[in-house]
Every structure is written in C-alpha cells, then in structure tokens.
Design an enzyme around this catalytic site. Structure first.
Site, short mmCIF file in Angstrom:
data_model
loop_
_atom_site.label_atom_id
_atom_site.label_comp_id
_atom_site.label_asym_id
_atom_site.label_seq_id
_atom_site.Cartn_x
_atom_site.Cartn_y
_atom_site.Cartn_z
N ASN A 1 -9.39 1.54 -9.47
CA ASN A 1 -10.83 1.51 -9.68
C ASN A 1 -11.60 0.81 -8.56
O ASN A 1 -12.79 1.06 -8.38
CB ASN A 1 -11.11 0.81 -11.02
CG ASN A 1 -12.56 0.43 -11.20
OD1 ASN A 1 -13.42 1.29 -11.40
ND2 ASN A 1 -12.85 -0.86 -11.14
N ASP B 1 -5.93 -7.75 -2.86
CA ASP B 1 -6.82 -6.95 -2.01
C ASP B 1 -6.16 -5.59 -1.83
O ASP B 1 -5.11 -5.48 -1.19
CB ASP B 1 -7.00 -7.66 -0.67
CG ASP B 1 -7.95 -6.93 0.27
OD1 ASP B 1 -8.27 -5.75 0.00
OD2 ASP B 1 -8.34 -7.53 1.29
N VAL B 2 -6.77 -4.54 -2.38
CA VAL B 2 -6.12 -3.23 -2.37
C VAL B 2 -5.97 -2.66 -0.96
O VAL B 2 -5.22 -1.70 -0.76
CB VAL B 2 -6.87 -2.21 -3.26
CG1 VAL B 2 -6.87 -2.65 -4.71
CG2 VAL B 2 -8.29 -1.96 -2.75
N LYS C 1 -14.65 9.51 -1.06
CA LYS C 1 -14.50 10.02 -2.43
C LYS C 1 -14.00 11.47 -2.46
O LYS C 1 -13.24 11.84 -3.36
CB LYS C 1 -15.83 9.89 -3.19
CG LYS C 1 -16.20 8.44 -3.49
CD LYS C 1 -15.11 7.71 -4.28
CE LYS C 1 -15.51 6.30 -4.66
NZ LYS C 1 -14.49 5.60 -5.45
N TYR D 1 -19.28 7.32 2.36
CA TYR D 1 -18.90 7.29 0.95
C TYR D 1 -18.40 8.65 0.50
O TYR D 1 -17.36 8.75 -0.18
CB TYR D 1 -20.10 6.84 0.12
CG TYR D 1 -19.75 6.50 -1.31
CD1 TYR D 1 -19.00 5.38 -1.60
CD2 TYR D 1 -20.18 7.30 -2.37
CE1 TYR D 1 -18.68 5.05 -2.91
CE2 TYR D 1 -19.88 6.98 -3.68
CZ TYR D 1 -19.12 5.86 -3.94
OH TYR D 1 -18.80 5.53 -5.25
N VAL E 1 -23.54 5.08 -13.06
CA VAL E 1 -22.98 4.16 -14.04
C VAL E 1 -23.72 2.84 -13.96
O VAL E 1 -24.03 2.35 -12.87
CB VAL E 1 -21.47 3.94 -13.80
CG1 VAL E 1 -20.89 2.98 -14.85
CG2 VAL E 1 -20.70 5.25 -13.81
#
Length: 237
Positions: free
Chosen positions: A89, A62-63, A157, A153, A186
C-alpha cells in the site's frame, strides 16, 4: 481463505489512511496484522490506536529497500509463524508538468510506488507459497487514466497495474492469489492531505478495508484480479 480467524496480514504504509483503514477492518474480522512505515514512532502510535496489541505488530521498514522488507517479513514469521495476506500500500505522489518535474521527485515515486511493490513481493513470496496466500497491490485509477501534471505518478501506477497482473499469472500455479485495487479519490492522508468533512463524498479508507475483506472471502476458485473503485457522487465535492 473464507475463515479469516488468526490469519496474518502485512500492510505497508499502514500507519494512516488506506493502510490503517484496511488494518482496522482485518482486525475486526479476527485477523492478526503487521503494519509498517518508515517512522517507527508513527507506526507504534498507529498500532496503539488500533487497540488490540496482541494482534498488531509495528514494524519500521522503507519499501524502497529490499533488505528492510525482508527483515519485516522475518519479524512477522518469528512472531506468528505464518503470512497469509500482503497489501503493498505504501505510495507517494508528486504532481507537476513533466518539464518541471524534478529528478528527485521522479525517483522517489519510482522507488516507492513501483520498486516498493516488487521489494514487498520478493520478500514475502516464499511465505505466501507456504500459506497459499494473497498478494494485493494498491494502485490507482491513475494506473489506467492519464492526466496533465501526472506523468511521474501515472508512470508508476501504470507500472504497478502491469506488474501485478503479470505477477498474478506467474504465481497462480502456487495457489497464490494476486489482485490490484485501483481507487479514485480517497479521503486519506496521501500527499500530506488532512481529511475533513469536505472529503465526505470520497471513498473512505474503511471502504477499501471492506473491499479487501470481500476479496479474501471470495471462493478460492474465483479471482477478481483488477478492481476499479470510485466515488459514487463526485459531483458532491
């Protein structure tokens, strides 16, 4: 890093979408790849789907927890003795007007998208100093273009882009290359989306994989530090 044979990469959020697509391309280039995610069962299935068990390592991490990332890097070094490329990522997105965005969703985005890239770098930087390796973050065009319902978000980012660019300046004295990739739309599983033929106009995960390979094959004297990439024909959606 022009010769990629047996180089070792670590990809967070590597069980699907962009992370999985990048792993496929790196394996085709002869690299060894560790992929991580929060659910070990999901990560193991992805590792099996990649089809080269001797060159793939599945890791539960878990980052949002630095200890998990430190353990992940330790596992990679124990298995292969080196770490050459890291792709941060893992990411999540919640979209709502700022007056309606919940504290829980805000903190989850900050913890995953922003704190996560710091934890991954902090855990891997000493190994990258040894290998004179490459650290890449997966940001977004949302890191330069703000939009309604994207306050949380966008904030994370924009933060990833700033963090990565500053880290690039800090780490180049160790011959560590640092870049951020900023994709537009994407065809991935992001935000529980299930890709289909309707996503054919979008960037495909393997396209990002090819872009990562291009970065790794770049002459070491040259560093594309911030890469914007977008669909060629969004009007086809």
């Amino acid at each position: 890093m022009i010769n990629l044979k047996n180089k070792v990469a670590y990809i967070t959020g590597g069980s699907k979408g962009i992370g999985f697509g990048v792993a496929e391309q790196l394996l085709k280039a002869g690299m060894r790849v560790a992929i991580s995610g929060r659910n070990m069962q999901t990560v193991k299935k992805a590792a099996n789907d990649l089809g080269t068990p001797e060159n793939v390592l599945a890791i539960a991490s878990d980052v949002t927890k630095h200890g998990d990332e430190a353990s992940a890097v330790k596992s990679i070094l124990e298995k292969w003795g080196q770490l050459d490329v890291v792709l941060a990522n893992a990411g999540v997105g919640h979209f709502a007007s700022v007056d309606e965005l919940s504290e829980e969703d805000w903190h989850q985005m900050v913890d995953t998208n922003l704190n996560g890239v710091f934890h991954t770098l902090k855990a891997s930087v000493e190994a990258l100093k040894v290998s004179k390796g490459y650290y890449i973050t997966l940001a977004s065009l949302a890191g330069t273009n703000f939009f309604a319902n994207g306050a949380g978000y966008n904030a994370t980012k924009f933060g990833v882009v700033g963090f990565t660019q500053a880290a690039m300046l800090d780490l180049r004295k160790y011959d560590i290359k640092v870049s951020t990739i900023m994709p537009g739309s994407v065809a991935s599983h992001f935000n529980d989306h299930e890709p289909s033929e309707a996503d054919a106009w979008k960037i495909q995960p393997e396209d990002i994989g090819e872009l990562v390979l291009d970065l790794l094959k770049m002459n070491p004297r040259t560093l594309p530090s911030k890469i914007e990439v977008r669909p060629t024909r969004p009007d086809l959606k």
